[in-house]
Design an enzyme around this catalytic site. Structure first.
Site, short mmCIF file in Angstrom:
data_model
loop_
_atom_site.label_atom_id
_atom_site.label_comp_id
_atom_site.label_asym_id
_atom_site.label_seq_id
_atom_site.Cartn_x
_atom_site.Cartn_y
_atom_site.Cartn_z
N GLY A 288 -24.72 39.06 -34.94
CA GLY A 288 -25.20 40.43 -35.02
C GLY A 288 -24.09 41.43 -34.74
O GLY A 288 -22.93 41.22 -35.11
N SER A 289 -24.46 42.50 -34.02
CA SER A 289 -23.59 43.68 -33.91
C SER A 289 -22.23 43.43 -33.30
O SER A 289 -21.33 44.27 -33.43
CB SER A 289 -24.31 44.74 -33.08
OG SER A 289 -25.60 44.92 -33.58
#
Lengths: 575, 374
Positions: A288-289
Site C-alpha cells: 500500500g501507501s
C-alpha cells in the site's frame, strides 16, 4: 554331449608339456592359439594396472607432500571438536550451542537386586513409575533407557548409589538459550545435527564440519525489545500476526527480525506452518501507501518533479476502468511533500506516470524489489509483479498495489533512500556486507529531500502517533487489504505497516512494523488503519531501542521552504 | 616308516621352497604384516567411538591372522587340480550362503551382506570371489578345449545369478569386482574386441542404472560431483588425514586426524597409514600392490596353460581392482565406495579370502606344476 568323454577331455592341471610343436594335439593347439592371443592382451592389462597405480602414487604425493597441511595440536579436548559450532549475536551472546546431555540406562547383566535398585532410583526420580522401572531393571537386557536428560546433580546422585548396572550415555543436544526469540533467523536442526532452516541450514557446513562459530549482526537486546513490543500490540489489537525488522542503514546489517507467531526451537514439537513461516524474508505482500515514498523518489530521480512542485489532486481520475481516488481527499493542488503527508493516491500515480513506466521499472529493479534478495537465509522471497507492465500498473504500483515484495526488500530499499542514496543487499552476519557491491540509486541531495518529507509525515501526517520527541523519526504508513489464498481482497481486513528511519538529520537506523488484520476498537475511534496500530507500535519500539543504540535526542530539523509551506497550509485548514 | 614319512615331508617342503615365487610370497606377507600393524594403530579410536574395549578389533584381527596365513601357505602346496576340485565344491556352498544373506543376513549399515557363523559375521561374497575366479577359469579353459561346450554362456549365467543377489544386498562394489574378474577372463580367453566393447557398454549401462535406481549410489555420486552441497564429512576428514602426513608422517600411533575418521580401520585405512607413515612408506605400500600385480601378470606371459592364466589373472584383477577402488575413494578420486583394502583392512572374511586367493596364485605360479603335471 561330447565334452565329458574321457578320451577327449584333459582335466586342467594335467597338461602335456608344450616343448615341441609335434607333441600338440589339435585341441592343444587351440589352447595355445588362445594363449598367444593372450600375449598382447596381458601386456595391455599390465599397462592398465601400472597406469592406475601410477595415478594413485601421484595422488598420494600430491595430497601428502604438495598439499601438506599439518594439524596443529590444540588444548581443546578431542570430544569437543565433534560439536556443532555456536551461533552468536553481534556482541558474542550465544544464540545456539551444543550441550552434552546425559541419559541413564540400565545394563541388566549387572543387576543384583532389582527391588532395591528401583527403590533407590525412585528416591532420586520421584516422577518415575515404580512398576515400569522395576520391569526395565529386572529384564536382562543389556541396554534399557531409564531416564533422559539428567542434570549434573541427578547424575551425581545416581553415581553415589554405586550400582554397577546403572550407566550413562552422553550425546550432544542443540540448545537455544533465547528460546523463541530468534526462531526464524536461526532455524532448526534435525536429529542428525543437520540444519533444516535459517542460519543453521545456510551455514551447516561451517557449523557442522568445520565446527566454526557464526557471528550474526543481530543484537539480542534490540531483538528482545522489538519482539516484546510487537507481541504487546498484536495482543492489544487482536492481530493474527505481525513482523518487525530493524536495520542499520549504513551497513545494511539486520539488527532485529521478528516474525510472529513464532516457535520455541527447544521443544520437540513441530511448529505449525504459520509459526514456521518467516514473514519478513519469505513472505511477499502488497504494502500500500508505503510505496509512495519510493514513487516520490522516482519522480525526483528522473527530474520530473522538484519538492516545490504542485500536483493536481483536485479530482479522482479514471484509467482503464479504474477510478484512482484519495482516502483523505483534499480536492486541491498538492505540494509534493503533501502527497506523502496526506498519502495521496492521485498524487503518487501522477508522479509515477510523469516518470514513465520504463523508468519506474528500472528504479524498482535498482532498489532490488523485483529479484530475490542476496541474503544468507535460505528462506528467500520471490517478488511478484505484472508480466506486462502497462500504464495502469505503473499507477497502482506507485501507491502499493499490483506488486508484491518482501518486508526485507522494502527495508533495504528504504535504507538506500535515506542513507544518502547507496543500495546494498542486507546481511545477517556481523560485517557480512563488506564485499557486497554498492550502487548509487539516488543523489545525496535527493536523499536529504526525502528525509524532510518523511519527517513531516511523522510530524503532522499519518505517522504522527509515532512522533517520539527528540528522535526525529521520519516515516510512511501503509494499509493494504489482505488477500485470501485465491488472491481476492478481503474487505475490512487490513495489513497495516509503517516504515521509519531515525534520527532524520542523519539517519542511522530503519525500522518496519507490520500487523496482520488488527481489529477496530473504541480506543482507536473504530479505525484500523496503520496510523492507529502499527504507528504507535513503531513509536514504542523506537522509544525503547534508540537510547540503547546510542541515538541521543536532537533538536528539530530546520524546515526548507517546501516543508514550511505544507505546515502553513495545514495550520490554515485547521481553522 | 617314520623316516620315509619324514623324508617325503622334507622333500615336499624343499620342493615348495625352491619352486615358490618368493617375490609374490614376501610381498603378500609384508602387506599382511603391515595390515596387522595398522590395525593396532587405526582401530582403538574406532573401538572407543563405538563403545567397545580398545583392543576389540585387534584381538579379532589376530584371531584371524594365523588361520589366514595357514590357508595361504597350505593352498600354495596344492596342485591346480586339487584347487579346482576344492573350489568347485566350496563355490556351491558359498553360493547357497550368499542366497541365504538375502533372507536372514544381519543388517550392518543398511546392507544385508553377512551371515552369522560361530559368533562371527561371515561375508559369503568375499569368499565367493576367488572361488568364482577358479570356476569361471575352468569353464572358459574347457570351452577352448571342447568346441561344443557353451563356456561363455555358462560363466555369464553364473555371473548374472551372483550379480542379482549382490544388487539386492546391496553391494555394488563387490558386483563391480566380480564383473572385472569375468571381464578380464573373457578378454584373455580371446573374446573379440567387438564383443568386449558390447560388454563394456552393458557395464556402463548397469552403472547408470545403479545411479538411478539405488538411492545410496545416487547420493554418493552426487556428493562426489558437488562436494559443496552434500555431506562430505568422511571425505573431508580423510583428506585432512592425508594432508597431515608429509614425507615421513607423524609416526606410528601418533596420528591426530584419524581419530575423527569413520571407518579408519577398514575403508579408509590408507589415510591412517599415510598420516602416520608418510608419503615414503605409504607409497611403498602402493608400490608393493603394483609389484604383486605386475609380477603376477608378467609370470603369466611365460605360462602356456590357459586355466592357469585365467585363474591368476582373475585373482590379480580381484586384488588390483579392490585395491584401486579402495585407495582412489579414500583419496577422493572416485565417489566413496565401501570396500576393504586387500591384506591390510580390518575384517576376518576379507583377510581369509584374500589369503586363499593368494595361496592359489602362489600354487599356480610354481613353475614345475604346469610342466610335469602332478
Amino acid at each position: 554331449m561330447t565334452w565329458f568323454k574321457k578320451d577327449v577331455f584333459y582335466p586342467v592341471g594335467q597338461e602335456i608339456p608344450f616343448n615341441s610343436k609335434n607333441r600338440y594335439t589339435s585341441l592343444d593347439k587351440k589352447t595355445i592359439a588362445s594363449t598367444s592371443v593372450g600375449q598382447w592382451r596381458l601386456s595391455f592389462l599390465i599397462f592398465a594396472f601400472s597406469l592406475a597405480f601410477f595415478i594413485l602414487i601421484s595422488r598420494l604425493f600430491y595430497l601428502t607432500v604438495i598439499k601438506k597441511k599439518p594439524i596443529l595440536i590444540t588444548k581443546e579436548p578431542p570430544a569437543f571438536m565433534m560439536q556443532r559450532g555456536n551461533i552468536l549475536d553481534r556482541n558474542g551472546v550465544i544464540l545456539a550451542t551444543d550441550l552434552p546431555i546425559v541419559d541413564l540406562f540400565v545394563d541388566g547383566k549387572f543387576v543384583s537386586n532389582a527391588q532395591t535398585e528401583t527403590q533407590k532410583l525412585l528416591e532420586i526420580f520421584p516422577d518415575l513409575d515404580f512398576e515400569k522401572t522395576y520391569k526395565k531393571i529386572k529384564s536382562k537386557s543389556r541396554f534399557t533407557y531409564l531416564k533422559r536428560n539428567l542434570t549434573p546433580t541427578e547424575q551425581y546422585a545416581v553415581n553415589h548409589l554405586g550400582f554397577p548396572s546403572l550407566n550413562f550415555s552422553t550425546r550432544e543436544k542443540r540448545i537455544y538459550p533465547q528460546n523463541e526469540l530468534f526462531s526464524h533467523i536461526l532455524g532448526l536442526t534435525d536429529v542428525d545435527n543437520n540444519g533444516l532452516s535459517g542460519i543453521e541450514k545456510a551455514f551447516n557446513r561451517d557449523l557442522k564440519i568445520h565446527h566454526k562459530n557464526v557471528q550474526l549482526s543481530v543484537d539480542v537486546n534490540v531483538q528482545d525489545m522489538v519482539r516484546e513490543t510487537l507481541l504487546k500490540y498484536i495482543e492489544k489489537f487482536e492481530a493474527t500476526g505481525g513482523l518487525s525488522v530493524v536495520m542499520n542503514v549504513d551497513t545494511q546489517e539486520v539488527l532485529a527480525l521478528v516474525s510472529l507467531p513464532d516457535y520455541n526451537p527447544n521443544t520437540f514439537e513441530i511448529p505449525s506452518k504459520d509459526a514456521f513461516f518467516n514473514k519478513a524474508s519469505l513472505g511477499v505482500y502488497e504494502f500500500g501507501s508505503i510505496m509512495k515514498v519510493f514513487s516520490v523518489a522516482l519522480g525526483l530521480k528522473t527530474g520530473k518533479i522538484t519538492p516545490d512542485d504542485e500536483i493536481d489532486a483536485t479530482k479522482p481520475f479514471k484509467m482503464a476502468h479504474y477510478y484512482i481516488s484519495d482516502y483523505h481527499a483534499k480536492n486541491r493542488m498538492l505540494k509534493v511533500p503533501e502527497v506523502l503527508i496526506y498519502s495521496s493516491n492521485i498524487g503518487s500515480s501522477k508522479i509515477a506516470l510523469m516518470a514513465g513506466t520504463e523508468n519506474q521499472k528500472e528504479f524498482l529493479t535498482d532498489l532490488g524489489f523485483l529479484e530475490p534478495l542476496d541474503i544468507e537465509l535460505p528462506e528467500k522471497a520471490h517478488p511478484m509483479y505484472p508480466k506486462v507492465w502497462r500504464d495502469i500498473n505503473t499507477a497502482t504500483i506507485s501507491y502499493g498495489y499490483g506488486m508484491s515484495t518482501s518486508p526485507l526488500h522494502i527495508m533495504s530499499g528504504l535504507s538506500a533512500l535515506v542513507n544518502g542514496g547507496l543500495y546494498r543487499a542486507p546481511t545477517f552476519l556481523l560485517g557480512g556486507n563488506k564485499n557486497k557491491p554498492l550502487r548509487r540509486i539516488l543523489s545525496p541531495k535527493m536523499s536529504e529531500e526525502i528525509h524532510y518529507m518523511m519527517r513531516a509525515v511523522s510530524d503532522i501526517g499519518s505517522g504522527k502517533n509515532a512522533n517520539v520527541k527528540g528522535y526525529l523519526i521520519g516515516g510512511k504508513t501503509g494499509s493494504a487489504e489482505m488477500q485470501d489464498e485465491r488472491g481476492r481482497y478481503i474487505s475490512g481486513s487490513l495489513r497495516t505497516s509503517f516504515i521509519a528511519a531515525f534520527p532524520m538529520n542523519s539517519p542511522k537506523y530503519a525500522l518496519m512494523v507490520m500487523l496482520e488484520n488488527p481489529k477496530k476498537s473504541a480506543e482507536t475511534f473504530w479505525y484500523n488503519t496503520s496510523g492507529w496500530n502499527a504507528v504507535p507500535c513503531a513509536g514504542e519500539i523506537i522509544q525503547k531501542i534508540a537510547p540503547y543504540l546510542g541515538v541521543s535526542p536532537q533538536s528539530e530539523l530546520e524546515k526548507p521552504p517546501y516543508i514550511e509551506a505544507a505546515y502553513v497550509i495545514k495550520e490554515k485548514e485547521k481553522h | 616308516m617314520f623316516r620315509e614319512f619324514y623324508f617325503s615331508l622334507k622333500k615336499a617342503f624343499v620342493t615348495w621352497w625352491w619352486t615358490i615365487d618368493r617375490t609374490l610370497l614376501f610381498s603378500a606377507l609384508s602387506l599382511v604384516a603391515f595390515g596387522v600393524f595398522m590395525t593396532f594403530s587405526a582401530s582403538p579410536s574406532v573401538a572407543d567411538r563405538i563403545h567397545v574395549e580398545s583392543y576389540h578389533f585387534i584381538k579379532r584381527q589376530l584371531f584371524f591372522l594365523f588361520p589366514a596365513l595357514g590357508i595361504m601357505l597350505g593352498t600354495s602346496f596344492l596342485s591346480p587340480k586339487t584347487i579346482r576340485r576344492i573350489s568347485v565344491i566350496a563355490f556351491c556352498v558359498f553360493f547357497v550362503l550368499l542366497i541365504f544373506t538375502l533372507f536372514s543376513g544381519s543388517e550392518i549399515k543398511g546392507a544385508h551382506r553377512w551371515v552369522s557363523f560361530l559368533g562371527f559375521g561371515l561375508q559369503p561374497s568375499e569368499f565367493l570371489k576367488p572361488l568364482f575366479t577358479v570356476v569361471c577359469a575352468w569353464i572358459l579353459a574347457t570351452g577352448k578345449l571342447v568346441k561344443s561346450f557353451p563356456a561363455k554362456i555358462i560363466s555369464s549365467v553364473l555371473f548374472i545369478l551372483i550379480a542379482v543377489i549382490l544388487w539386492n544386498q546391496p553391494d555394488f562394489g563387490m558386483l563391480v569386482t566380480f564383473g572385472a574378474i569375468l571381464g578380464v577372463q573373457f578378454f584373455l580367453s580371446g573374446i573379440s574386441i567387438k564383443a568386449l566393447s558390447l560388454l563394456g557398454l552393458a557395464g556402463i549401462g548397469a552403472a547408470i542404472g545403479a545411479y538411478f535406481s539405488l538411492e545410496h549410489i545416487h547420493y554418493r555420486v552426487n556428493n562426489f560431483l558437488n562436494p559443496q552441497v552434500g555431506d562430505s564429512y568422511q571425505v573431508d576428514k580423510a583428506l585432512a588425514t592425508f594432508q597431515n602426513a608429509g614425507w615421513f608422517g607423524t609416526g606410528p600411533g601418533e596420528g591426530l586426524a584419524k581419530v575423527y575418521l569413520p571407518d579408519a580401520h577398514t575403508d579408509f585405512i590408507l589415510a591412517t597409514a599415510a598420516e602416520e607413515f608418510g608419503f615414503l612408506l605409504c607409497g611403498l605400500v602402493i608400490f608393493v600392490f603394483a609389484l604383486i600385480i605386475y609380477h603376477g601378470l608378467s609370470l603369466n606371459k611365460k605360462e602356456n596353460n590357459l586355466f592357469s592364466i585365467l585363474v591368476s589373472a582373475g585373482i590379480l584383477t580381484q586384488i588390483g581392482v579392490q585395491g584401486i577402488i579402495n585407495m582412489s575413494s579414500s583419496m577422493h578420486l572416485i565417489p566413496t565406495k565401501g570396500m576393504t583394502l586387500p591384506f591390510i583392512s580390518y575384517g576376518g572374511s576379507s583377510l581369509v579370502s584374500v589369503a586363499f586367493a593368494m595361496g592359489i596364485l602362489l600354487s599356480l605360479t610354481r613353475p614345475h606344476l604346469s610342466q610335469t603335471g602332478e
